[in-house]
Enzyme design. Structure first.
Site, PDB file in Angstrom:
ATOM      1  N   GLY A  13       3.280  28.298 -54.943  1.00  0.00           N
ATOM      2  CA  GLY A  13       3.123  27.365 -56.065  1.00  0.00           C
ATOM      3  C   GLY A  13       3.141  25.907 -55.626  1.00  0.00           C
ATOM      4  N   ARG A  14       4.144  25.532 -54.844  1.00  0.00           N
ATOM      5  CA  ARG A  14       4.283  24.112 -54.467  1.00  0.00           C
ATOM      6  C   ARG A  14       3.299  23.703 -53.383  1.00  0.00           C
ATOM      7  NH1 ARG A  14       8.531  27.147 -53.516  1.00  0.00           N
ATOM      8  NH2 ARG A  14       9.350  27.504 -51.425  1.00  0.00           N
ATOM      9  N   LYS A  33      16.745  31.363 -64.865  1.00  0.00           N
ATOM     10  CA  LYS A  33      15.661  31.872 -65.725  1.00  0.00           C
ATOM     11  C   LYS A  33      16.132  33.088 -66.504  1.00  0.00           C
ATOM     12  CE  LYS A  33      11.431  31.100 -63.063  1.00  0.00           C
ATOM     13  NZ  LYS A  33      10.411  31.812 -62.296  1.00  0.00           N
ATOM     14  N   GLU A  74       7.698  28.438 -69.983  1.00  0.00           N
ATOM     15  CA  GLU A  74       7.376  27.094 -70.482  1.00  0.00           C
ATOM     16  C   GLU A  74       5.868  26.939 -70.688  1.00  0.00           C
ATOM     17  OE1 GLU A  74       9.326  27.822 -67.920  1.00  0.00           O
ATOM     18  OE2 GLU A  74      10.887  26.314 -67.611  1.00  0.00           O
ATOM     19  N   LYS A 110       0.109  30.235 -61.800  1.00  0.00           N
ATOM     20  CA  LYS A 110      -0.205  31.251 -60.793  1.00  0.00           C
ATOM     21  C   LYS A 110       0.053  32.648 -61.362  1.00  0.00           C
ATOM     22  CE  LYS A 110       1.293  32.755 -56.226  1.00  0.00           C
ATOM     23  NZ  LYS A 110       2.131  32.481 -55.061  1.00  0.00           N
ATOM     24  N   GLU A 127      12.715  22.706 -52.733  1.00  0.00           N
ATOM     25  CA  GLU A 127      12.506  24.119 -53.070  1.00  0.00           C
ATOM     26  C   GLU A 127      12.215  24.898 -51.784  1.00  0.00           C
ATOM     27  OE1 GLU A 127      10.915  26.319 -57.042  1.00  0.00           O
ATOM     28  OE2 GLU A 127       9.467  25.031 -56.055  1.00  0.00           O
ATOM     29  N   HIS A 170      15.253  -3.686 -56.832  1.00  0.00           N
ATOM     30  CA  HIS A 170      16.008  -4.259 -57.947  1.00  0.00           C
ATOM     31  C   HIS A 170      16.871  -3.185 -58.588  1.00  0.00           C
ATOM     32  CE1 HIS A 170      13.634  -7.991 -57.820  1.00  0.00           C
ATOM     33  NE2 HIS A 170      12.761  -7.178 -57.277  1.00  0.00           N
TER      34      HIS A 170
END
Ligand code: G6Q
Length: 552
Positions: free
Chosen positions: A269-270, A514, A214, A208, A355, A386
């Protein structure tokens, strides 16, 4: 709507008092006392069936929870969000992911301008581009069609598309493989590049802001790799596309803005899977199915906005989360999809919910005096049975659980789906019913155990039960059903935030780490003994630099 803290609302206090009386009746008893409980506590919306009868609620509880939603102004808050008011107050932005899937003809205004023509224009461009890649007419620098797409993004620019591409794998283009690289750990990119050929690979840089460390690091390394393969700078245009709101940064990187698919700052973003960030999904399943996916979400949006609170599925799910989180002290919420294709759904929901609602202050900046978003976690069943289910059945924490299942398999194979269904239904029954000492005694006696053996094992082998769950069923996990399911959880998260009076749409909590990473990176590059942090951080950095022989 009152400006009181939620805990001061009389509806909140009424629930506190009411919890004591409900807690004394077990789920078994609630079912024994009411033959119609399943019919009373179920909802249907946008192709999703919700059974919420296995919860610690009576009709009185339900009414009291609805009264809390009313007092919190949930419906007015929904309207404000859908109509483009500035509901993300700390970033002074509207929140309009709902416009990205809007199928009506009314304008949706931001600062007096209709956003819908822009939304439709990007969808049209995505259609042209995805068609060209899918039918092989978009070719790489040696004239070959694209066989692999590598999405480079992180957080909201990775988790949603990755989850959805996996969830809709049965609808995927057979000759196109979609890969996702997110981690700045070079191993992620290196291991992915080993699987692809530069001549037939399309990189989609999804960011965005187009400033994320990263993503830009991975994108630069991917371009270097591409250029080492005999391709030239001029070939980058055929192999790199960008999904972003930042055209300047996209050009600076060297991606042709003709290959850029834009979106807007009113898309968080999410919440961006419905925008150009959904391009990898559209490449995989094709634009027609991508639009079915949008229409599933739109149907759930209409339901959220229009259904009365008592029949409203996201409102109901949110109120149950508030009920357990704030009135029963349950600190976590388990998502257990009984569907292998949904294996990334819990991870996706983790970001969406944690978030969004991992906040400690109200809208006005005052510190909250109650719990907000619970920890969300999960893995698909039956594998979970399991692994972690032991703690859910017999551990000391109350863990409300959402079971999610498609009633029909997209891969019918022998008895597999029957077994999957049987396990899903058995788990929610076992969690609720448990097994008491008398039942265990009869069972062990039957299998020939002595009284001594029974006595020794009674504590270990009884199940308290009384553990609540929801079960969500879709007919099949189609693009439309997935769209509805995701929108259901998005709207649920919104309602929780409305009740807690917190901003679900900012994420200031990710900033500090950050900034520190940036300054530590500078120090690592400098290569001198580091003294500027606490003793632990200095010690860790220096030890690592020494091992790598990079200390000057
Ligand atoms: C989501 C967050 C965050 C964001 C990533 C990637 O709501 O804001 O997860 O999506 O930090 O950001 P960019 O898309 O700007 O690279």
């Amino acid at each position: 709507m009152s400006n009181k803290s939620p805990v001061e609302l009389e509806q909140w206090r009424a629930l506190e008092a009411h919890q004591q009386s409900v807690a004394s009746t077990s789920l078994r008893e609630l079912f024994a006392n009411d033959a119609n409980r399943f019919e009373k506590f179920q909802l249907n919306a946008a192709g999703i069936f919700l059974d919420f009868s296995k919860n610690h609620i009576t009709q009185e509880t339900h009414q009291k929870l609805i009264a809390l939603a009313e007092a919190s102004g949930v419906q007015a808050k929904f309207k404000a969000m859908f109509s483009g008011e500035i509901v993300n107050t700390t970033e002074k932005r509207p929140v309009l992911h709902t416009a990205l899937r809007y199928q009506g003809s009314d304008p949706i205004l931001v600062e007096g301008k209709d956003v819908m023509p822009g939304v439709r224009e990007v969808l049209d461009r995505m259609r042209v581009f995805t068609q060209q890649v899918r039918d092989g007419s978009w070719t790489g620098f040696t004239g070959k069609p694209i066989t692999d797409v590598v999405n480079i993004g992180i957080g909201g620019s990775d988790l949603g598309p990755l989850m959805a591409v996996e969830a809709l794998a049965p609808f995927a283009h057979e000759l196109l493989t979609i890969h996702f690289v997110s981690n700045v750990d070079g191993s992620h990119l290196v291991s992915t590049l080993k699987k692809v050929n530069p001549e037939t690979t399309l990189f989609v840089v999804a960011s965005k802001t187009f400033t994320t460390q990263e993503t830009l690091t991975n994108a630069h390394s991917a371009r270097d790799w591409f250029l080492q393969s005999a391709a030239t700078d001029a070939d980058v245009a055929k192999h790199f596309a960008a999904l972003s709101t930042n055209a300047d940064a996209v050009s600076t990187f060297g991606i042709d803005t003709n290959n850029m698919f834009g979106f807007w700052d009113w898309v968080g973003g999410r919440y961006s899977l419905w925008s150009a960030i959904g391009l990898p999904l559209a490449l995989s399943i094709g634009m027609d199915r991508f639009e079915e996916f949008l229409s599933g979400a739109y149907e759930m949006d209409r339901h959220a906005l229009e259904a009365p609170l008592a029949e409203n599925m996201p409102v109901t799910l949110a109120l149950l989360t508030v009920w357990y989180n704030n009135f029963w002290g349950a600190p976590s919420h388990l998502i257990a999809p009984y569907d292998q294709y949904l294996h990334r759904f819990p991870a996706y929901l983790q970001q969406l919910t944690m978030e969004s609602n991992g906040k400690s202050v109200h809208h006005d900046g005052t510190v909250v005096n109650m719990a907000t978003g619970p920890v969300v976690w999960g893995e698909p069943g039956t594998n979970g049975q399991h692994a972690y289910f032991q703690l859910v059945h017999q551990g000391t924490h109350l863990i409300p659980t959402d079971f999610i299942m498609a009633m029909q398999s997209l891969n019918p194979l022998g008895i597999h789906h029957e077994l999957l269904m049987a396990n899903c239904f058995a788990q929610s029954e076992a969690l609720m019913m448990g097994k008491n000492a008398d039942e265990l005694h009869a069972e062990m006696k039957q299998s020939g155990a002595s009284e001594d053996e029974i006595g020794e094992l009674t504590g270990h082998r009884t199940f308290q039960g009384n553990r609540p769950s929801n079960t969500l069923l879709v007919q099949q996990l189609t693009p439309k059903a997935l769209g509805s399911l995701i929108a259901l959880y998005e709207q649920k998260v919104f309602v929780e935030a409305a009740i807690w009076d917190i901003n679900a749409f900012d994420q200031w909590g990710v900033e500090l780490g950050k900034a520190l990473a940036k300054s530590i990176h500078g120090e690592i590059q400098e290569g001198l003994t580091v003294k500027s942090h606490d003793a632990s951080t200095n010690g860790l950095i220096n030890r690592t630099l020494k091992l790598n022989n990079t200390l000057a």
